[in-house]
Motif scaffolding. Structure first.
Motif, PDB file in Angstrom:
ATOM      1  N   THR A   1       0.852  -1.188   0.000  1.00  0.00           N
ATOM      2  CA  THR A   1       0.000   0.000   0.000  1.00  0.00           C
ATOM      3  C   THR A   1       0.889   1.240   0.000  1.00  0.00           C
ATOM      4  OG1 THR A   1      -1.752  -1.135   1.235  1.00  0.00           O
ATOM      5  CG2 THR A   1      -1.793   1.271   1.244  1.00  0.00           C
ATOM      6  N   ILE A   2       0.607   2.164  -0.926  1.00  0.00           N
ATOM      7  CA  ILE A   2       1.410   3.382  -1.080  1.00  0.00           C
ATOM      8  C   ILE A   2       0.458   4.570  -1.021  1.00  0.00           C
ATOM      9  CG2 ILE A   2       2.889   4.681  -2.642  1.00  0.00           C
ATOM     10  CD1 ILE A   2       3.816   1.957  -3.788  1.00  0.00           C
ATOM     11  N   THR A   3       0.729   5.507  -0.084  1.00  0.00           N
ATOM     12  CA  THR A   3      -0.227   6.583   0.165  1.00  0.00           C
ATOM     13  C   THR A   3       0.468   7.920   0.369  1.00  0.00           C
ATOM     14  OG1 THR A   3      -1.744   5.025   1.242  1.00  0.00           O
ATOM     15  CG2 THR A   3      -2.110   7.355   1.656  1.00  0.00           C
ATOM     16  N   ALA A   4       0.016   8.916  -0.377  1.00  0.00           N
ATOM     17  CA  ALA A   4       0.359  10.318  -0.148  1.00  0.00           C
ATOM     18  C   ALA A   4      -0.775  11.143  -0.759  1.00  0.00           C
ATOM     19  CB  ALA A   4       1.701  10.685  -0.759  1.00  0.00           C
ATOM     20  N   SER A   5      -0.904  12.392  -0.364  1.00  0.00           N
ATOM     21  CA  SER A   5      -2.017  13.201  -0.869  1.00  0.00           C
ATOM     22  C   SER A   5      -1.855  13.470  -2.352  1.00  0.00           C
ATOM     23  CB  SER A   5      -2.101  14.519  -0.097  1.00  0.00           C
ATOM     24  OG  SER A   5      -0.984  15.326  -0.369  1.00  0.00           O
ATOM     25  N   GLY A   6      -2.971  13.713  -3.006  1.00  0.00           N
ATOM     26  CA  GLY A   6      -2.952  13.925  -4.443  1.00  0.00           C
ATOM     27  C   GLY A   6      -2.197  15.160  -4.871  1.00  0.00           C
ATOM     28  N   ASP A   7      -1.982  16.113  -3.964  1.00  0.00           N
ATOM     29  CA  ASP A   7      -1.253  17.339  -4.327  1.00  0.00           C
ATOM     30  C   ASP A   7       0.200  17.312  -3.866  1.00  0.00           C
ATOM     31  OD1 ASP A   7      -1.690  17.518  -1.622  1.00  0.00           O
ATOM     32  OD2 ASP A   7      -2.557  19.526  -1.652  1.00  0.00           O
ATOM     33  N   SER A   8       0.700  16.160  -3.442  1.00  0.00           N
ATOM     34  CA  SER A   8       2.107  16.058  -3.035  1.00  0.00           C
ATOM     35  C   SER A   8       2.975  15.919  -4.280  1.00  0.00           C
ATOM     36  CB  SER A   8       2.301  14.860  -2.104  1.00  0.00           C
ATOM     37  OG  SER A   8       1.878  13.653  -2.715  1.00  0.00           O
ATOM     38  N   PRO A   9       3.949  16.799  -4.497  1.00  0.00           N
ATOM     39  CA  PRO A   9       4.694  16.807  -5.757  1.00  0.00           C
ATOM     40  C   PRO A   9       5.761  15.717  -5.817  1.00  0.00           C
ATOM     41  CG  PRO A   9       5.483  18.568  -4.347  1.00  0.00           C
ATOM     42  CD  PRO A   9       4.318  17.936  -3.633  1.00  0.00           C
ATOM     43  N   ASN A  10       5.887  15.083  -6.981  1.00  0.00           N
ATOM     44  CA  ASN A  10       6.964  14.131  -7.268  1.00  0.00           C
ATOM     45  C   ASN A  10       7.019  12.948  -6.312  1.00  0.00           C
ATOM     46  OD1 ASN A  10       8.498  17.060  -8.155  1.00  0.00           O
ATOM     47  ND2 ASN A  10       8.405  15.402  -9.644  1.00  0.00           N
ATOM     48  N   THR A  11       5.873  12.553  -5.804  1.00  0.00           N
ATOM     49  CA  THR A  11       5.834  11.405  -4.883  1.00  0.00           C
ATOM     50  C   THR A  11       5.434  10.135  -5.646  1.00  0.00           C
ATOM     51  OG1 THR A  11       3.577  12.043  -4.261  1.00  0.00           O
ATOM     52  CG2 THR A  11       5.366  12.768  -2.815  1.00  0.00           C
ATOM     53  N   ASP A  12       6.187   9.815  -6.703  1.00  0.00           N
ATOM     54  CA  ASP A  12       5.895   8.609  -7.478  1.00  0.00           C
ATOM     55  C   ASP A  12       5.780   7.394  -6.553  1.00  0.00           C
ATOM     56  OD1 ASP A  12       6.384   9.462 -10.478  1.00  0.00           O
ATOM     57  OD2 ASP A  12       7.996  10.343  -9.306  1.00  0.00           O
ATOM     58  N   GLY A  13       4.845   6.511  -6.872  1.00  0.00           N
ATOM     59  CA  GLY A  13       4.672   5.320  -6.048  1.00  0.00           C
ATOM     60  C   GLY A  13       5.794   4.319  -6.225  1.00  0.00           C
ATOM     61  N   ILE A  14       5.937   3.796  -7.451  1.00  0.00           N
ATOM     62  CA  ILE A  14       6.993   2.842  -7.784  1.00  0.00           C
ATOM     63  C   ILE A  14       7.674   3.359  -9.044  1.00  0.00           C
ATOM     64  CG2 ILE A  14       7.518   0.474  -8.484  1.00  0.00           C
ATOM     65  CD1 ILE A  14       4.992  -0.397  -6.955  1.00  0.00           C
ATOM     66  N   LYS A  15       8.991   3.508  -8.969  1.00  0.00           N
ATOM     67  CA  LYS A  15       9.743   4.057 -10.095  1.00  0.00           C
ATOM     68  C   LYS A  15      10.885   3.113 -10.417  1.00  0.00           C
ATOM     69  CE  LYS A  15      11.410   8.636 -11.523  1.00  0.00           C
ATOM     70  NZ  LYS A  15      11.564  10.038 -11.050  1.00  0.00           N
ATOM     71  N   MET A  16      11.096   2.816 -11.704  1.00  0.00           N
ATOM     72  CA  MET A  16      12.124   1.841 -12.059  1.00  0.00           C
ATOM     73  C   MET A  16      12.819   2.220 -13.354  1.00  0.00           C
ATOM     74  SD  MET A  16       9.546  -1.175 -13.190  1.00  0.00           S
ATOM     75  CE  MET A  16       8.418  -0.696 -11.883  1.00  0.00           C
ATOM     76  N   GLY A  17      14.107   1.937 -13.402  1.00  0.00           N
ATOM     77  CA  GLY A  17      14.893   2.128 -14.609  1.00  0.00           C
ATOM     78  C   GLY A  17      15.957   1.054 -14.713  1.00  0.00           C
ATOM     79  N   SER A  18      16.233   0.604 -15.930  1.00  0.00           N
ATOM     80  CA  SER A  18      17.225  -0.447 -16.193  1.00  0.00           C
ATOM     81  C   SER A  18      16.911  -1.717 -15.401  1.00  0.00           C
ATOM     82  CB  SER A  18      18.636   0.049 -15.858  1.00  0.00           C
ATOM     83  OG  SER A  18      18.964   1.174 -16.648  1.00  0.00           O
ATOM     84  N   CYS A  19      15.652  -2.055 -15.302  1.00  0.00           N
ATOM     85  CA  CYS A  19      15.202  -3.234 -14.552  1.00  0.00           C
ATOM     86  C   CYS A  19      14.607  -4.271 -15.499  1.00  0.00           C
ATOM     87  CB  CYS A  19      14.159  -2.844 -13.516  1.00  0.00           C
ATOM     88  SG  CYS A  19      14.761  -1.729 -12.220  1.00  0.00           S
ATOM     89  N   SER A  20      14.546  -5.523 -15.035  1.00  0.00           N
ATOM     90  CA  SER A  20      13.931  -6.571 -15.845  1.00  0.00           C
ATOM     91  C   SER A  20      13.259  -7.610 -14.962  1.00  0.00           C
ATOM     92  CB  SER A  20      14.977  -7.252 -16.742  1.00  0.00           C
ATOM     93  OG  SER A  20      15.858  -8.049 -15.966  1.00  0.00           O
ATOM     94  N   ASN A  21      12.237  -8.248 -15.548  1.00  0.00           N
ATOM     95  CA  ASN A  21      11.549  -9.360 -14.896  1.00  0.00           C
ATOM     96  C   ASN A  21      11.025  -8.986 -13.511  1.00  0.00           C
ATOM     97  OD1 ASN A  21      12.051 -11.577 -16.949  1.00  0.00           O
ATOM     98  ND2 ASN A  21      14.147 -10.924 -16.512  1.00  0.00           N
ATOM     99  N   MET A  22      10.320  -7.871 -13.479  1.00  0.00           N
ATOM    100  CA  MET A  22       9.653  -7.450 -12.249  1.00  0.00           C
ATOM    101  C   MET A  22       8.152  -7.718 -12.359  1.00  0.00           C
ATOM    102  SD  MET A  22      11.595  -3.911 -11.132  1.00  0.00           S
ATOM    103  CE  MET A  22      10.600  -3.802  -9.642  1.00  0.00           C
TER     104      MET A  22
END
Length: 404
Positions: A191-212
């Motif tokens: 569960t990932i929670t922050a207010s809708g007006d909170s800036p740059n609070t990405d839930g799940i962020k990924m780069g250069s990843c595989s098989n997730m």
């Protein structure tokens, strides 16, 4: 004699079975952080105790280790848990890990960071409380070059064959969970929670990843529920609820040199509720890299009052003035996308925006059974807008498609 030999064999097998069955099971060694000196008072910084326990658990050779955080509030400054470790480690969090409210008290990019680890399991009924509310007004880097650097809640770099289960992340200062060069990783029941007006609070962020794999997860935040960046391949997302937030976004892509292809994405059985976007691909209009975005499947997706339910934006420029006229179109090639059984309501009349590059048109976009109606408008009929896109359609089509 034969019967005696047979009885002897039976006895030998029986004794062997009893011996194997009676051998003690090797259980993981448990390190209870409170019993090793951590204080659940919400004030004492437990960072040194946690890292000391991690070092002991990581170096242990004779069997796996379990680090246990019991119920209570454990204040924690910035910590890094670094491998490689000798055996698998289980990190069970049933209490609350509390971040410093003052962002300058975290002297690193990520509040809790895991690096160079295989076979890591993080689980429990506990909460990662990022205490982000004090930091959100400071997040103005798009217009303030002297803005403070805010920490993400939990990061993973070069972590393989691992998983997170059931944890709650609350009020991150910036992104909640960040993944870089992570392979074969499962996220479930989070569960990932922050207010809708909170800036740059990405839930799940990924780069250069595989098989997730991301499944059975609820994300409500102020930015992308899931952000998929350069070099990510073989990603499966299922049974996710997203809202508030900016949807499941691929990109932005193409801004920097040496970016890598993004391919083989499956998104199914997802609900977007009140988000600004739903299905979203964004590439910079004057891109510095030529990459491929391909082999995407979006299936069984419900939209509930979503601003832009289906949005391919290859003229992405969040902070004008933009350079499109001077430097040309996006060089990111989007192809082989299937959108099947996408339904629900759009806040706006344009329910499907396919705005592709003139230099690299979108190819083989397949639409099957699309039914998205505008909600709350005088004329409830929704429309689709297309630029530079080739593809095919079948089944129900609301809005009416505009493919070449």
């Amino acid at each position: 004699m034969a019967s005696i030999a047979f009885v002897f064999k039976v006895l030998c097998v029986s004794f062997l079975f009893i011996f194997v069955a009676s051998r003690p099971t090797i259980r993981p060694k448990t390190f209870n952080v409170q019993r090793h000196g951590s204080k659940p008072d919400g004030k004492t910084d437990n960072a040194n105790v946690f890292t000391s326990i991690w070092s002991r658990a990581c170096k242990r050779k004779s069997g796996s280790s379990k680090i246990y955080v019991p119920k209570g509030i454990f204040y924690l400054g910035g910590v890094e848990f670094v491998g490689p470790c000798k055996n698998p480690i289980e990190f069970v969090i049933d209490g609350t890990l509390l971040a410093p409210a003052n962002p300058s008290d975290i002297k690193q990019d990520t509040w809790i960071n895991f690096r160079y680890i295989n076979n890591l399991s993080i689980s429990g009924s506990g909460t990662l409380d990022g205490q982000g509310k004090q930091s959100w007004p400071l997040n103005d880097c798009h217009k303030n070059l002297n803005c403070p650097k805010l920490a993400m809640t939990m990061g993973f770099a070069f972590v393989n064959n691992s998983n997170i289960k059931d944890i709650t992340s609350l009020n991150s200062k910036m992104g909640h969970f960040n993944f870089f060069s992570v392979h074969h990783f499962n996220i479930t029941g989070v569960t990932i929670t922050a207010s809708g007006d909170s800036p740059n609070t990405d839930g799940i962020k990924m780069g250069s990843c595989s098989n997730m794999h991301i499944s059975n997860t609820n994300i409500g935040t102020g930015d992308d529920c899931i952000a998929i960046l350069s070099g990510t391949t073989n990603l499966d997302i299922s049974n996710v609820k997203c809202g508030p937030g900016h949807g499941i976004s691929v990109g932005s892509l193409g801004k920097n040199k040496d970016e890598k292809d993004v391919k083989n994405l499956t998104v199914r059985d997802v609900i977007f509720n009140g988000t600004s976007d739903g299905i979203r691909i964004k590439t910079w209009e004057s891109s510095a890299s030529k990459i491929l975005v391909s082999n995407f499947v979006y299936e069984n997706i419900q939209m509930i009052d979503v601003g832009k339910p289906i949005n391919i934006d290859q003229k992405y420029c969040p902070h004008p003035p933009c350079e499109h006229e001077q430097k040309g179109e996006s060089h990111v090639q989007i192809q082989d996308l299937k959108l099947k059984n996408i339904y629900g309501t759009s806040k706006n009349k344009v329910a499907m925006n396919l705005q592709c590059s003139k230099s690299f048109p979108c190819k083989n976009i397949e639409l099957i059974d699309i039914n998205i109606k505008s909600n709350g408008l005088e004329n409830s009929s929704s429309i689709a807008v297309c630029e530079n896109v080739d593809g095919s359609m079948s089944g129900k089509m609301v809005p009416q498609h505009c493919l070449n």
